[in-house]
Design a protein around this motif. Structure first.
Motif, PDB file in Angstrom:
ATOM      1  N   ALA A 233       0.786  -1.198   0.004  1.00 61.76           N
ATOM      2  CA  ALA A 233      -0.105   0.179  -0.044  1.00 61.76           C
ATOM      3  C   ALA A 233       0.947   1.096  -0.104  1.00 61.76           C
ATOM      4  O   ALA A 233       0.480   2.323  -0.838  1.00 61.76           O
ATOM      5  CB  ALA A 233      -1.114  -0.032   1.133  1.00 61.76           C
TER       6      ALA A 233
ATOM      7  N   HIS B 152       1.031   4.054  -3.093  1.00 61.61           N
ATOM      8  CA  HIS B 152       0.633   5.693  -2.590  1.00 61.61           C
ATOM      9  C   HIS B 152       1.882   6.134  -3.295  1.00 61.61           C
ATOM     10  O   HIS B 152       1.645   7.640  -3.803  1.00 61.61           O
ATOM     11  CB  HIS B 152       0.790   5.660  -1.186  1.00 61.61           C
TER      12      HIS B 152
ATOM     13  N   ALA C 236      -4.896   3.292  -1.525  1.00 58.34           N
ATOM     14  CA  ALA C 236      -3.601   3.100  -0.549  1.00 58.34           C
ATOM     15  C   ALA C 236      -3.999   3.678   1.081  1.00 58.34           C
ATOM     16  O   ALA C 236      -3.774   2.848   2.078  1.00 58.34           O
ATOM     17  CB  ALA C 236      -2.280   3.518  -1.025  1.00 58.34           C
TER      18      ALA C 236
END
Length: 90
Positions: free
Chosen positions: A28, A32, A48
């Motif tokens: 995640a 991002h 994210a």
């Protein structure tokens, strides 16, 4: 008097634990960073951040700290790629 019908609670969603949650938090964080300027995947920031919140929602403090650290490390590591491009290309 009649009673209101009893409703069953929905089954809990499966939650990631241990190394799986750590790896998902790391991924995640990378996602991002992948949403930054050269790419036009702005919606990855929302996914994210939502993934991080979901991973932290039921975690104990130590596990939450480890998952948040993994998210930050993935963001930082992938962010170096973005920083390199922004400094050397533009």
């Amino acid at each position: 008097m009649s009673r209101a019908p009893r409703h069953r609670a929905a089954p809990a969603a499966p939650r990631a634990r241990g190394w799986t949650a750590f790896a998902l938090a790391l991924l995640a964080g990378v996602a991002h960073a992948a949403s930054f300027a050269p790419t036009e995947f702005w919606w990855l920031q929302l996914l994210a951040t939502g993934a991080l919140v979901a991973l932290l929602a039921d975690a104990r403090p130590r596990a939450a700290a480890a998952r948040a650290w993994a998210f930050g490390f993935g963001w930082l590591g992938a962010g170096f790629w973005w920083l390199y491009i922004s400094l050397h290309v533009y």
